[in-house]
Scaffold this active site. Structure first.
Site, short mmCIF file in Angstrom:
data_model
loop_
_atom_site.label_atom_id
_atom_site.label_comp_id
_atom_site.label_asym_id
_atom_site.label_seq_id
_atom_site.Cartn_x
_atom_site.Cartn_y
_atom_site.Cartn_z
N ASP A 52 3.72 -27.14 28.41
CA ASP A 52 4.65 -27.46 29.49
C ASP A 52 4.68 -26.46 30.64
OD1 ASP A 52 5.83 -25.42 28.18
OD2 ASP A 52 7.69 -26.46 27.75
N ARG A 264 13.59 -25.10 30.22
CA ARG A 264 12.95 -26.40 30.46
C ARG A 264 13.81 -27.23 31.40
NH1 ARG A 264 9.66 -28.65 26.56
NH2 ARG A 264 10.05 -30.50 27.80
N TYR A 272 10.11 -20.10 21.12
CA TYR A 272 8.97 -19.73 20.30
C TYR A 272 9.46 -18.67 19.33
CZ TYR A 272 5.77 -21.98 23.60
OH TYR A 272 5.10 -22.88 24.39
N PRO A 350 -0.39 -20.53 23.04
CA PRO A 350 0.40 -21.35 23.97
C PRO A 350 1.45 -20.56 24.75
CG PRO A 350 0.85 -21.96 21.67
CD PRO A 350 -0.20 -20.92 21.64
#
Lengths: 629, 629
Positions: A52, A264, A272, A350
């Site tokens: 994302d 977000r 995470y 990531p």
């Protein structure tokens, strides 16, 4: 008459896989008018989760994307009246969240964690958008899907390739009109009486089929690199928390393991969370995903964030586990006819938000080259620069990623642990890495399309790096415009003529002489213009003269095919933007010609009196206009 | 059963006339959830020509428009992730042209004209958008039509009012639930078997029916002012010309009469050409429009622009002739139940680009007041401020317009004419007038909704003027946000709490005490909140503390109902925007509470220790929450 069960067809480009790399490729080719198909074996596209992060360079790319030469008049009409809102970036600005600040937490002497520092989330001082954005992968994919749809291109799904053969005949491989790849596709939702198998003959196949790429395996391309032992849990949630940096990107080192927080869209947040082996590894040392669920990840998160707490009163939007692996494919292409891109050729940690960005940048690099070769403008050898440019970048990225992941997953330095990672070391790496992961630091080495001579005539426009953004003023109407918006990804090479001071009559004479020379029949504009110079090249001119005394009619018509194409290095009427461009670009006062590639990278710089080198630049990869054209 | 030929119905607001004033009103009321209808006797809306100037204040209004309380959550989701692209302004930025520079031409000693000077087209240093825009009136109307359509409101056309009666009964007029206006409407495209006449009972009628307003005549409202003798030809064309300022606004005084040039969208340009009486007046001294066509206007234009030439190879898009008239209606309302707006109450010289802007600002001023009264939040007397505020502005505007029109139509000063208009005199008036016509200089006088005490606590936020735009930083995520975007035209009053330095513990104590006091049951938030405080009031807080040391959790919950509502007066991570807001607003270091009206004007300023005056401000026009709510 019975319906045949096997269909046969031709296509110029077949893209396998509709993730970010495949969709960026299909979107760019569809706008370039290329005959392209894109297939995917999934029945529907993503709704939540996955990659994302949207890095500064990709925001720039989105902003100048979705423009094709055939639309150029329409595009111009809209561009001339708009500062901001064309291209795909406006969708990002509507739908994605912006991340400006990073916060760093470390173990507190009193137990738990405390904030050590705050700093800019993005280290990229020249970025047009000096922040990161975040949006779920399905949202990003939808932007591409909607853009492609305007050109009638849609993902064909669920469709799976079952075999691929590439001709071994060198003459066939070198013939630009041949279809050397034969791909068999199988439809997975067969309805009665319709063919369920199709044989496609393609000029080019682009494999964007992910980390477990089928194309890669079919051609025995191997991945180089290894997996680490670090295991992470990831989840997206709408938090209830007293943690004061919940809307910033956070790097948290705790006694209990590390965490990262990434804001977000809306009120959502991605966590995470580093997990201990004992939580996820079975008795044989293998990861057992059944041992960990979102409740367990939240439990670890609360230990790591102590004294702060985090919970949610909403359903968990998405979650997963992963083990960091950093690998790069040993080659990106088979005879420049089958190419791979995205996760098919590189995998990362990531947390750097790199997988998706590097993937989209791969096909942003590739698409214009395919378009030029397919149109007969460029030699097929141009495609070699795709591997040389993008594979080297992936290798560099992974070197950084390893260092960063080790620091991040490592134990923090504390009173009891002098060997641990210090904040200074971590911040320094975060910032060095940031310049790289932002995409702004990408630097392509000398090649057929990167000629580094004459750098001194535009000393700060580093040849091989992306063109620097800057606001100039249009001479005709004093409207401020961002140069990036005038050099869109429309497959054309941009010829930027920095004229020097056009209110100085001696300099103006040089400019006029340059125009006359550049307009000659043996010069690149005509020689490689394929009878459609303005379709292959866009010429803009930029003077250091001031708006109060300049007329747009000052420069020769070659340098202002429309009133909007002559710019000034001056500020707007209220000194709110613009000015200082010659200095920021390091332009020689005698003037310079700067060639910007269709993907926005500086390809070449030349002084006024050396058009020969410019001709040579284009001769290195372009096909001359046939005599008939 | 036979279809009845006369239909009867009720409506809260009936708007007559779908030009810019009527459409702005219908759009705003539809987003406020008001029961509204809008009719027009024209069968279709405009395609080209007419008014087209869009002034800085109206761009600001467009930017913060199209937001309603019921949509607020959706709006927030979008706003929080977006710097620029909500509201109606993004359509303007896509479709309209920007005008930044003005050029001034005067007679040259060598014959013909020459450029005397250039200057900013707009004189409005505090404008968020410090330039003018232009778009044909049909394009602007379409923006409103599309926005209304999302709320299910459409212009009913062709529909003509044939009679209107207003009750004379004072009790009825004062009853907020009554429908005192009876309007008979006639459908002009009757289809067989459908009713062609309708009787509408309306709580309020808004007459936006233009310069020849039928409503105005029905109620014997008279226009005050006069016509001048200046006759102008206007045409829109795509020019072929060597005139170097063709993309700037030009004021041209020539020996042959005056001209004005205004750039239009795409490559189009509007010309205003002064015509001599002999060209347009018949033997009886009356304007004979048959004597002049676009060819004649172009012929005069070429004489006035000499030595430059102008022609076109395209059809003329639109043209007209007009005589300047400057008039204002003697009243704007009949018992606050029938109100008139736009050209129905004021006409100007079109060269100032004012007609349309003043018209849209009229109903921008009126719509929220109607919504408050209809919801039972405000007393009907609130509507008196519509006339007092907007009529005074129209009168001032017309005083300026007369002076400017006389200077512009007058002979220029030349060697042979010492009495003529000098450039200095013209430029000075242009700039003074500009502050006024930009809409930025509008200043409403003290009234029920403008209380001027305590000005010193926010010395540069002039009470009665529109709130100054400024970029602040969100405490939670350091994203820069324009304050204007946080105070949209959503019918809510904005309570801006300038907290002072919240990292100073003494000041923070004052802020906490303020929150406790303001949250009291007798204070305005609850007293006038009608059981729905956040639907009537939006509370934002702005600290002078710095981002590196602030947490969004620092201020009391009343001042941050969401993490996005606490702002800092600081710059962004790259010092590209923000900072200096307390100074720009003249905020007292002890803090201040600033009330911004739903239309964006500063209504009141208060120190922390005087909430009584704030309570009184709202008590002057608001209805207290009924005990049951």
């Amino acid at each position: 008459m019975p319906v045949p069960l096997i269909k046969e067809s031709d296509v110029d480009v077949l893209i396998i896989g509709a993730g970010p790399a495949g969709l960026m490729c299909a979107m760019a080719l569809s706008h370039a008018g290329v005959n392209v198909r894109i297939i995917d074996q999934r029945a529907v596209n993503l709704a939540a989760g996955q990659a994302d992060g949207i890095q500064p360079r990709i925001i720039e790319v989105f902003q100048v994307t979705m423009v094709d030469v055939s639309d150029f008049d329409g595009f111009l009409m809209s561009l001339f009246t708009s500062l901001q809102s064309y291209g795909l970036a406006s969708r990002l600005f509507k739908e994605a969240v912006q991340v400006h600040m990073a916060a760093f937490y470390n173990p507190s002497p009193n137990g738990g964690i405390e904030r050590t520092d705050r700093a800019a989330d993005v280290t990229a001082p020249t970025a047009r958008y000096a922040f990161e954005m975040a949006l779920h992968q399905g949202g990003i994919e939808q932007i591409f899907l909607d853009s492609m749809a305007t050109k009638g291109v849609h993902v064909e799904r669920p469709l799976m390739p079952t075999s691929i053969e590439l001709s071994q005949d060198e003459a066939v491989l070198k013939d630009p009109t041949s279809h050397p790849a034969k791909v068999v596709l199988k439809r997975l939702d067969v309805s009665e009486g319709k063919p369920d198998t199709e044989i496609v003959y393609a000029k080019y196949v682009v494999g964007c089929d992910g980390a477990h790429s089928w194309i890669r395996k079919e051609f025995n391309i191997t991945m180089e690199g290894e997996q680490t032992d670090y295991i992470w849990g990831v989840l997206d949630l709408i938090p209830d928390t007293d943690f004061p940096d919940i809307r910033n990107r956070c790097a948290i080192h705790s006694h209990n393991g590390s965490c990262m927080i990434i804001p977000r869209e809306g009120d959502m947040v991605r966590l995470y969370i580093q997990l201990a082996d004992k939580d996820v590894v079975d008795s044989k040392g293998r990861v057992d995903k059944s041992k960990v669920g979102p409740e367990k990840i939240m439990e670890v998160a609360n230990k790591s964030l102590y004294p702060y707490t985090i919970s949610t009163s909403h359903p968990i939007d998405w979650w997963t586990l992963y083990i960091i692996g950093q690998r790069v494919a040993n080659r990106y292409s088979v005879h420049e006819r089958v190419l791979i891109a995205g996760d098919a050729c590189h995998t990362h940690s990531p947390k750097a938000g790199q997988g998706m960005n590097a993937s989209m940048n791969d096909t942003h690099n590739l698409a214009w080259k395919l378009a030029h070769v397919l149109r007969g403008w460029a030699d097929i050898s141009l495609l070699k620069t795709y591997e040389s440019e993008r594979r080297k970048y992936a290798q560099e990225l992974i070197e950084f990623d390893k260092r960063f992941a080790a620091l991040f997953s490592g134990k923090p330095r504390t009173e009891g642990n002098d060997e641990g990672v210090s904040h200074e070391e971590f911040l320094g790496t975060f910032q060095t890495f940031g310049l790289f992961t932002s995409g702004i630091g990408v630097h392509y080495q000398p090649s057929a399309i990167v000629h580094t001579q004459h750098q001194s005539f535009a000393s700060k426009l580093i040849i091989g790096q992306r063109m620097l953004p800057h606001i100039f003023i249009r001479a005709a109407d004093s409207q401020p415009v961002e140069l990036h918006d005038l050099i869109p990804s429309d497959t054309r090479f941009k010829v930027l003529v920095f004229t020097g001071d056009t209110t100085d009559t001696t300099q103006l004479d040089h400019v006029r002489a340059l125009a006359e020379d550049m307009n000659g029949p043996q010069r690149f504009l005509k020689k490689f213009g394929h009878g459609n110079t303005s379709g292959v090249f866009e010429v803009l001119s930029i003077s250091s003269a001031k708006k109060r005394y300049s007329n747009y009619t000052d420069v020769p018509p070659l340098f202002r095919s429309h009133w909007s194409k002559f710019l000034l290095d001056d500020c707007d009427m209220y000194n709110r933007s613009g000015g200082g461009g010659y200095e920021a670009y390091g332009i020689d006062p005698r003037g310079a010609v700067v060639i910007v590639r269709p993907d926005g990278y500086v390809g070449m710089v030349a002084p006024f009196d050396n058009l020969d080198d410019l001709d040579e630049y284009f001769a290195a990869f372009m096909v001359p206009t046939p005599p008939s054209a």
